[in-house]
Design a protein around this motif. Structure first.
Motif, PDB file in Angstrom:
ATOM      1  N   PHE A  95       0.812  -1.213   0.000  1.00 55.17           N
ATOM      2  CA  PHE A  95       0.000   0.000   0.000  1.00 55.17           C
ATOM      3  C   PHE A  95       0.846   1.264   0.000  1.00 55.17           C
ATOM      4  O   PHE A  95       0.341   2.352   0.269  1.00 55.17           O
ATOM      5  CB  PHE A  95      -0.957  -0.024   1.206  1.00 55.17           C
ATOM      6  N   ASP A  96       2.145   1.120  -0.311  1.00 56.91           N
ATOM      7  CA  ASP A  96       3.044   2.274  -0.458  1.00 56.91           C
ATOM      8  C   ASP A  96       3.098   3.097   0.823  1.00 56.91           C
ATOM      9  O   ASP A  96       3.069   4.334   0.799  1.00 56.91           O
ATOM     10  CB  ASP A  96       2.596   3.131  -1.633  1.00 56.91           C
ATOM     11  N   LEU A  97       3.180   2.399   1.970  1.00 57.67           N
ATOM     12  CA  LEU A  97       3.277   3.062   3.264  1.00 57.67           C
ATOM     13  C   LEU A  97       4.734   3.108   3.698  1.00 57.67           C
ATOM     14  O   LEU A  97       5.525   2.214   3.371  1.00 57.67           O
ATOM     15  CB  LEU A  97       2.445   2.310   4.311  1.00 57.67           C
ATOM     16  N   PRO A  98       5.135   4.112   4.443  1.00 57.45           N
ATOM     17  CA  PRO A  98       6.552   4.198   4.839  1.00 57.45           C
ATOM     18  C   PRO A  98       6.977   3.059   5.756  1.00 57.45           C
ATOM     19  O   PRO A  98       8.142   2.659   5.731  1.00 57.45           O
ATOM     20  CB  PRO A  98       6.644   5.549   5.556  1.00 57.45           C
ATOM     21  N   SER A  99       6.103   2.491   6.568  1.00 50.20           N
ATOM     22  CA  SER A  99       6.472   1.404   7.466  1.00 50.20           C
ATOM     23  C   SER A  99       5.198   0.737   7.953  1.00 50.20           C
ATOM     24  O   SER A  99       4.080   1.259   7.803  1.00 50.20           O
ATOM     25  CB  SER A  99       7.284   1.918   8.667  1.00 50.20           C
ATOM     26  N   ALA A 100       5.383  -0.432   8.553  1.00 51.22           N
ATOM     27  CA  ALA A 100       4.233  -1.141   9.096  1.00 51.22           C
ATOM     28  C   ALA A 100       3.631  -0.382  10.271  1.00 51.22           C
ATOM     29  O   ALA A 100       2.404  -0.355  10.471  1.00 51.22           O
ATOM     30  CB  ALA A 100       4.648  -2.553   9.532  1.00 51.22           C
ATOM     31  N   GLU A 101       4.472   0.277  11.079  1.00 52.13           N
ATOM     32  CA  GLU A 101       3.979   1.007  12.247  1.00 52.13           C
ATOM     33  C   GLU A 101       3.086   2.182  11.837  1.00 52.13           C
ATOM     34  O   GLU A 101       2.155   2.563  12.566  1.00 52.13           O
ATOM     35  CB  GLU A 101       5.155   1.512  13.072  1.00 52.13           C
ATOM     36  N   SER A 102       3.379   2.768  10.630  1.00 45.65           N
ATOM     37  CA  SER A 102       2.591   3.940  10.219  1.00 45.65           C
ATOM     38  C   SER A 102       1.144   3.585   9.900  1.00 45.65           C
ATOM     39  O   SER A 102       0.287   4.458   9.812  1.00 45.65           O
ATOM     40  CB  SER A 102       3.250   4.596   9.000  1.00 45.65           C
ATOM     41  N   ALA A 103       0.864   2.272   9.669  1.00 47.39           N
ATOM     42  CA  ALA A 103      -0.504   1.873   9.325  1.00 47.39           C
ATOM     43  C   ALA A 103      -1.375   1.651  10.558  1.00 47.39           C
ATOM     44  O   ALA A 103      -2.604   1.624  10.461  1.00 47.39           O
ATOM     45  CB  ALA A 103      -0.469   0.600   8.486  1.00 47.39           C
TER      46      ALA A 103
END
Length: 742
Positions: free
Chosen positions: A58-66
């Motif tokens: 999903f083009d997110l900077p990291s897993a934590e950001s989700a």
């Protein structure tokens, strides 16, 4: 979901349970991180936890950001999100896994196709949330779209092609287009499943088609040819046929055929050929008389042209080699100088002379010499560029004119010339190896006109010869003075013998096993009353070029053997005497008779005389050298190869010769103290000589360390300044006796 144990009874059991829980969590995280698909935990429509792959999809900077984000944003729209919930609810409520392919939305708004799989953590309590896996299949979906489009386009081409298209399997119709059916007069679908036999005139044609077509196809090739097919009404249809395997690696998939009706084309071609033949016959009949008249005129013109070309060729080219001669070279040289001056571009002139070519004519005859010159001329032509000129001035002298070549370019050409000339030439059973000496002059540094450049290159060539041959030199102003010096030495040499200006010095040779003097090398010295002491390195090449080396060499042999006889009469019977032979003297026919006569005259054992030859003397004409060496060996005279390792001999040549000793060149001995390469070379020479049954002598030994290494390697003898310098005969005799007394 994870099952947690009841409250621990003791502190130690509680610590163990905590450790187990931590290990379980670590294992769970490892599984999440290493999964190839995105994994997300959703509770109350919000992301509780996800792995890194989910963030990447999903083009997110990291897993934590989700974490904490609404799950609705993963879908194209709210309606799409709700539609997924309605579709998934029945399966999830039953405790089953819900799977679906649908579009999702990345964080940058881009839509993509994904495969979703979801399941409730606890079907009895949906509030505990659900786990979903996400697999990005966008590229796969796009590939499916492209494939569908390609198949539609292929079908359109198949149906609308203006040639017949056929797919055969086991020589039966699998598929064809409407054009092929119309070509043979069949209704749509009438040929489906039929054997291809029905569109051939007879069984023989059908079998011949199999041999012609399927032979290349079985070899992985395409077939292309002309065939006559049979229409439904029995008429013959001339066709151009091409075929290939659908899959060359799997012939069971069948073959693809294109069929083009060429009946009309053949009919028109036949008519045109008939008309053309009639027209040609008419032209032939009307021009026969003119042809005979014109033929006579052409023959006369051609004969005159050939005569003129022959006259021009004879005036400008060398008849033996076909190279430009002196006249054409002068014309091209003057033009090249003019162009170089106007354009400010470099120009090089190279003067080339074959080393020891006279020996070929003397030993093998002028016929062999001419054949050798033709071979060398061909090699020179193949070495230079198209715009360069290779000319023969006469004899074994060649000139190369190199427009646009500076010093670096000329040096490259000279290197190529050496490599080309060095390859052995087979003539009448003889293997000849010649080397060129070359001089190079540059415009305008060495001359403003072509004549000056030729003279400068000629002067530089003679310096290449005097410096050891088989090399090239650039002209320099000092060469002019050196040429005057060479002329002065040539004139002085003619009177040196009769005026008794030559003397012999002797350098002791030591047996490394016993330490005693075992022999001497006779070295020629020239003391001129006006010019002073002249080095052999300077006057020996002059003597060779001027033809005086044979007389000087004979003088050395006579005096050296006479001295050896005197030493033996005085009790020095253990000595062996080494005498150097030049290439010219070695090939001089009376040499063997002279040595035999001198040995008999002084009553000397033949094995007390050792003749030293350089490697290049032996390999220049290996067969002739072997014959001479065999004769010397038959007399009992020992032969040694001097300066071994610096020439171009090979083991295959070396083993053919009757060699008693290899003399290791001083250039390898000089750096034995600190050069590992020289140590390896010396060791290899000694080992090779031992294997071939030859003795070894090291030249130029100057230090105790060099001597120690030579002894360690098994070298037999040595000479050099570490022991003694060359000395007159009386001093040598005194030296030997003092060493013996000590």
């Amino acid at each position: 979901m994870y099952l947690l144990p009841e409250a621990p009874a003791t502190e130690s059991s509680g610590q163990a349970s905590a450790a187990t829980l931590q290990r379980t969590l670590r294992e769970q995280q490892t599984l999440l991180d290493s999964a190839g698909v995105g994994i997300v935990f959703i509770r109350n429509r919000r992301v509780v936890r996800c792995n890194q792959r989910h963030a990447e999809i999903f083009d997110l900077p990291s897993a934590e950001s989700a974490i904490g984000s609404r799950s609705e944003v993963l879908h194209p729209s709210r309606e799409a999100f709700r539609a997924l919930g309605r579709a998934a609810y029945p399966a999830l409520a039953r405790g089953d896994t819900f799977r679906v392919e649908r579009q999702l939305r990345r964080s940058n708004g881009q839509l993509f196709w994904a495969h979703l799989a979801g399941r409730l953590i606890n079907p009895n309590d949906p509030g505990e949330g659900s786990i979903w896996t996400v697999d990005d299949i966008d590229e796969h979906k796009q590939a499916q779209v492209r494939l569908s489009t390609a198949l539609r386009e292929k079908q359109m081409l198949f149906d609308t092609a203006m040639v017949g298209l056929v797919v055969l399997r086991e020589r039966h119709m699998a598929r064809c287009n409407r054009h092929f059916e119309r070509l043979l007069g069949y209704a749509p679908g009438e040929l489906a499943g039929k054997s291809s036999r029905i569109w051939y005139l007879c069984d023989a044609d059908w079998e011949q088609a199999r041999e012609r077509c399927y032979g290349p196809i079985l070899r992985g090739e395409d077939f292309e040819g002309q065939m006559t097919l049979r229409a439904k009404d029995g008429s013959a249809v001339a066709c151009e046929v091409r075929s290939r395997a659908v899959d060359p690696h799997d012939l069971s998939q069948g073959t693809m055929w294109t069929v083009l009706d060429i009946s009309e084309r053949l009919r028109v071609q036949a008519q045109l050929a008939q008309m053309h033949g009639a027209l040609e016959q008419q032209v032939r009949e009307r021009t026969q008389e003119l042809r005979e008249t014109v033929a006579d005129l052409h023959r006369e013109i051609a004969q005159r042209q050939q005569d003129q070309e022959r006259i021009h060729w004879l005036a400008h080219y060398d008849t033996l080699t076909g190279l430009p001669n002196r006249l054409l070279l002068a014309e091209r040289g003057q033009e090249a100088v003019r162009r170089a001056r106007e354009a400010g571009t470099p120009l090089s002139v190279m003067f080339l002379d074959l080393d020891n070519f006279k020996h070929v004519n003397d030993s093998l005859g002028h016929r062999a010499g001419d054949a050798l010159l033709q071979e060398i001329a061909q090699r020179l032509r193949q070495t230079v560029r198209e715009r360069d000129t290779v000319a023969r001035l006469g004899g074994d002298e060649f000139v190369l004119l190199l427009p646009g070549a500076n010093a670096e370019g000329a040096a490259r050409v000279a290197d190529k010339m050496q490599q080309a000339a060095r390859q052995p030439v087979q003539l009448d059973g003889h293997e000849l190896c010649l080397s060129p000496s070359m001089g190079i002059a540059l415009f305008p540094e060495h001359g403003e006109d072509f004549e000056a450049l030729i003279q400068a290159a000629d002067t530089a060539m003679y310096h290449a010869k005097s410096d050891g041959r088989n090399s090239f030199r650039f002209f320099s102003p000092t060469m002019q003075a050196q040429s005057s010096r060479a002329l002065q030495l040539t004139n002085a040499l003619r009177r040196a013998l009769e005026r008794e200006q030559f003397t012999l010095h002797y350098q002791p040779q030591f047996d490394l096993a016993t330490g005693v003097v075992c022999g001497a090398e006779a070295l020629l010295r020239w003391q001129h009353p006006e010019l002073g002491a002249i080095s052999p390195a300077e006057f020996i090449p002059v003597a060779e070029d001027s033809g005086q080396i044979v007389a000087i060499g004979d003088w050395v042999l006579r005096n050296a053997l006479a001295q050896l006889a005197r030493w033996r009469a005085q009790g020095l019977t253990q000595l062996t005497l080494a005498v150097n032979l030049s290439a010219v003297q070695f090939r001089h026919p009376p040499l063997a008779e002279l040595i035999e006569r001198l040995l008999a005259e002084h009553q000397l054992p033949a094995d007390r005389l050792e003749l030293e030859l350089t490697e290049n003397v032996a390999v220049a004409d290996a067969r002739a050298a072997a014959q001479i060496m065999d004769r010397m060996h038959g007399q009992g005279v020992r032969l040694a190869v001097d300066d071994f390792g610096t020439g171009y001999s090979s083991l295959s040549q070396l083993k053919r010769f009757q060699i008693f000793r290899l003399k290791i060149d001083q250039s390898f001995v000089r750096d034995l103290d600190h050069d590992g390469n020289d140590r390896a070379i010396v060791s290899a020479i000694v080992r090779m000589a031992q294997a071939l049954g030859m003795r070894t002598t090291a030249e130029g030994v100057e230090t105790a360390e060099q001597l120690a290494y030579l002894r360690e390697q098994g070298c037999d003898e040595a000479q050099g300044y570490h022991f003694a310098r060359p000395m007159p005969a009386q001093d040598f005799e005194r030296f030997v006796r003092q060493r013996a007394a000590a």
